[in-house]
Structures are given as structure tokens and as C-alpha cells.
Design an enzyme around this catalytic site. Structure first.
Site, short mmCIF file in Angstrom:
data_model
loop_
_atom_site.label_atom_id
_atom_site.label_comp_id
_atom_site.label_asym_id
_atom_site.label_seq_id
_atom_site.Cartn_x
_atom_site.Cartn_y
_atom_site.Cartn_z
N LYS A 76 9.62 -66.97 -99.46
CA LYS A 76 8.74 -68.17 -98.92
C LYS A 76 9.48 -69.33 -98.48
O LYS A 76 9.15 -69.85 -97.52
CB LYS A 76 7.64 -68.61 -100.21
CG LYS A 76 6.78 -67.43 -100.67
CD LYS A 76 5.67 -68.15 -101.71
CE LYS A 76 6.35 -68.56 -102.80
NZ LYS A 76 7.09 -67.50 -103.84
N ARG A 117 21.07 -67.92 -110.83
CA ARG A 117 20.18 -68.71 -111.54
C ARG A 117 19.75 -68.13 -112.76
O ARG A 117 19.23 -66.66 -112.76
CB ARG A 117 19.17 -69.08 -110.55
CG ARG A 117 19.09 -70.50 -109.75
CD ARG A 117 18.06 -70.44 -108.64
NE ARG A 117 16.83 -70.20 -109.06
CZ ARG A 117 15.58 -70.10 -108.23
NH1 ARG A 117 15.85 -70.66 -106.69
NH2 ARG A 117 14.53 -70.11 -108.64
N ARG A 142 21.10 -62.41 -105.44
CA ARG A 142 21.01 -63.82 -105.15
C ARG A 142 21.90 -64.56 -105.68
O ARG A 142 22.14 -64.37 -107.08
CB ARG A 142 19.46 -64.45 -105.20
CG ARG A 142 19.47 -65.63 -104.43
CD ARG A 142 17.75 -66.14 -104.13
NE ARG A 142 16.84 -65.74 -105.33
CZ ARG A 142 15.80 -65.11 -105.04
NH1 ARG A 142 15.32 -64.74 -103.99
NH2 ARG A 142 15.03 -64.72 -106.42
N ARG A 165 -0.17 -72.37 -108.24
CA ARG A 165 0.04 -70.95 -108.67
C ARG A 165 -1.02 -70.47 -109.91
O ARG A 165 -0.90 -69.34 -110.39
CB ARG A 165 1.28 -71.12 -109.43
CG ARG A 165 2.59 -70.64 -108.74
CD ARG A 165 3.81 -70.97 -109.69
NE ARG A 165 5.03 -69.98 -109.38
CZ ARG A 165 5.97 -70.28 -108.89
NH1 ARG A 165 5.74 -71.42 -107.97
NH2 ARG A 165 6.99 -69.54 -108.92
N ARG A 177 8.46 -63.34 -114.55
CA ARG A 177 7.85 -64.05 -113.21
C ARG A 177 7.01 -63.18 -112.53
O ARG A 177 5.98 -63.86 -112.31
CB ARG A 177 8.89 -64.63 -112.60
CG ARG A 177 10.05 -65.52 -113.37
CD ARG A 177 11.06 -66.01 -112.42
NE ARG A 177 10.74 -67.05 -111.63
CZ ARG A 177 11.46 -67.42 -110.46
NH1 ARG A 177 12.56 -66.78 -110.16
NH2 ARG A 177 10.83 -68.39 -109.55
P1 AMP Z 1 10.05 -71.28 -107.78
O1 AMP Z 1 11.25 -71.66 -107.24
O2 AMP Z 1 8.81 -71.69 -106.84
O3 AMP Z 1 10.11 -69.89 -107.91
O4 AMP Z 1 9.90 -71.91 -109.24
C1 AMP Z 1 10.56 -71.98 -110.12
C2 AMP Z 1 9.99 -72.11 -111.69
O5 AMP Z 1 9.28 -73.50 -111.50
C3 AMP Z 1 8.79 -71.32 -111.79
O6 AMP Z 1 9.05 -70.07 -112.33
C4 AMP Z 1 8.09 -72.14 -112.74
O7 AMP Z 1 8.68 -72.26 -114.00
C5 AMP Z 1 8.08 -73.54 -112.06
N1 AMP Z 1 7.07 -73.73 -111.10
C6 AMP Z 1 7.24 -73.89 -109.79
N2 AMP Z 1 5.78 -74.32 -109.35
C7 AMP Z 1 5.06 -74.28 -110.24
C8 AMP Z 1 3.73 -74.33 -110.28
N3 AMP Z 1 3.03 -74.55 -108.96
N4 AMP Z 1 3.14 -74.08 -111.42
C9 AMP Z 1 3.81 -73.91 -112.68
N5 AMP Z 1 4.99 -74.01 -112.66
C10 AMP Z 1 5.78 -73.77 -111.42
#
Ligand code: AMP
Length: 209
Positions: free
Chosen positions: A13, A155, A127, A88, A166
Site C-alpha cells: 500500500k 522492524r 524488509r 482498519r 497481523r
Molecule cells: P502499518 O504500518 O499500517 O502496518 O501499521 C503499523 C501498526 O500501527 C499496526 O500493526 C497497528 O498496531 C497500528 N495501526 C496503524 N493503523 C491503524 C489503525 N487504522 N487502527 C489501529 N491500529 C493501527
């Protein structure tokens, strides 16, 4: 143009969002990036969010909804946005609809980038992240960031057990949003298991000129 990018973590994304920014000149709003910056700065939000993020769980809805509400109110988002990683959950999607309705705006497209879980697990294993410049790269670059010479790291949320959690969280809490946006006539699904430029051509093809 108001665009939502859906897809499991690691589906690509962020990569497609960067291309959309260049094409439409609208901001890329990644809740993951905003939360990671808060964690790095040890703000109260970051301290609260870190425990969920490290485990691969979702940060509570009310925290993330408030954060996006504020961000969409900033002037650069007035002509459009690319939301990446939000919504989400169904509660987040409803809150977004309500906020946009209040602003007299609506979503133009919800683009779902689809990639098999096994491919996502392999991508996460490869990654790497530069903690100094914030750049995401791959293990093919070696152990040191080519730009700032800092050691590259993996990470915590790219580690295999966390990625599996996840993906599980995505399947349970986020994938119902595909039906939500399909029902609204906004869903476009794209095969994300292809070279970046091919995925981009498909993304571009579903959006108006
Ligand atoms: P991402 O980089 O988008 O995969 O987000 C990394 C982490 O941030 C996720 O695994 C969640 O812990 C948190 N996170 C990001 N966006 C959201 C969201 N819309 N709702 C809840 N947690 C989020």
C-alpha cells in the site's frame, strides 16, 4: 480525489501511495507512519500505541479515529487524500464516513491490494528499516543503509510471529471492510503479487484521469 488503500500489512500500500501522491498531488496519510513517529518521539500517544504495535495488534479505535479526524482537518487534505492503513475496523470506516459527510465530501475509491499471506510473510522477512533516515529497504541492500551508513534493522512488527498475528488481525477485523466498500459501490480489487509498475498500472486504470 479521496482514496482509501486497503490490503494486508505488507501488500504494498505504501509503495502505491507514493505513486498516487506524485500523480494527484494529495497527501499520503498513513496511520502506521503517524503512530511510528509518535513512538519515536515518545509522546503520550506513542507510549500508549507502542504496546499494541509491538504485538501486531490494533491500536484502540478511539485513539486512531481521533488522530485521523485531526489530520483530515489540516489544510493540505482539503483537496484530497490517500488513506493508507485506515480504516482498519468497521467502527473506523463508519467514523470516516461520518466525518466526510460533515465536510460534504465522499470517498472516490477504495482500492484493495490483494497478496497471498505466504508472500507477505516472505516479504516481511526480507524488509529492512533505517532507524536514522526512516527509509524502508530490503535485506538485498546489506546490513548498512547506503544513504546514511547506519545499521539497518528489521522492524519488530516484521518478525515472523508478529506478521502472522497481523495477518490474523487483518483477516478478522479489517477484511470485512471489503464487503463494506463493495456494498457502497466503491471497491476496486487489484492483484498485488506482481511487479510494482504493473500493480501501479492497474491502480491508475481504476481511477479517473
Ligand atoms: P502499518 O504500518 O499500517 O502496518 O501499521 C503499523 C501498526 O500501527 C499496526 O500493526 C497497528 O498496531 C497500528 N495501526 C496503524 N493503523 C491503524 C489503525 N487504522 N487502527 C489501529 N491500529 C493501527
Amino acid at each position: 480525489m479521496n482514496i482509501i488503500l486497503l490490503g494486508a500489512p505488507g501488500a504494498g500500500k505504501g509503495t502505491q501511495a507514493a505513486k498516487l501522491v506524485a500523480e494527484y498531488n494529495i497527501p499520503h496519510i498513513s496511520t502506521g507512519d503517524i503512530l511510528r513517529a509518535a513512538v519515536a518521539d515518545s509522546t503520550p500517544l506513542g507510549v500508549e500505541a507502542k504496546k499494541y504495535m509491538d504485538a501486531g495488534d490494533l491500536v484502540p479505535d478511539q485513539v486512531v479515529i481521533g488522530l485521523v479526524r485531526e489530520r483530515l482537518g489540516e489544510s493540505d487534505a482539503s483537496t484530497g487524500f490517500i488513506l493508507d492503513g485506515f480504516p482498519r475496523t468497521t467502527a473506523q470506516a463508519i467514523a470516516l464516513d461520518e466525518q466526510l459527510a460533515d465536510l460534504g465530501r465522499r470517498i472516490d475509491a477504495a482500492i484493495a491490494i490483494e497478496v497471498e499471506p505466504s508472500v507477505i510473510i516472505a516479504r516481511a522477512a526480507n524488509r529492512r528499516f533505517c532507524p536514522k533516515c526512516g527509509r524502508t529497504t530490503t535485506a538485498d541492500e546489506g546490513d548498512i543503509c547506503v544513504l546514511c551508513k547506519a545499521p539497518l534493522i528489521q522492524r519488530d512488527d516484521d518478525k515472523e510471529e508478529v506478521v502472522k498475528n497481523r495477518l490474523d488481525v487483518y483477516a478478522r477485523q479489517t477484511s470485512p471492510l471489503l464487503e463494506y466498500y463493495r456494498g457502497a459501490g466503491l471497491l476496486q480489487t487489484i492483484d498485488g503479487d506482481r511487479p510494482i509498475d504493473e500493480v501501479w498500472a492497474s491502480v491508475r486504470a481504476v481511477l479517473p484521469n
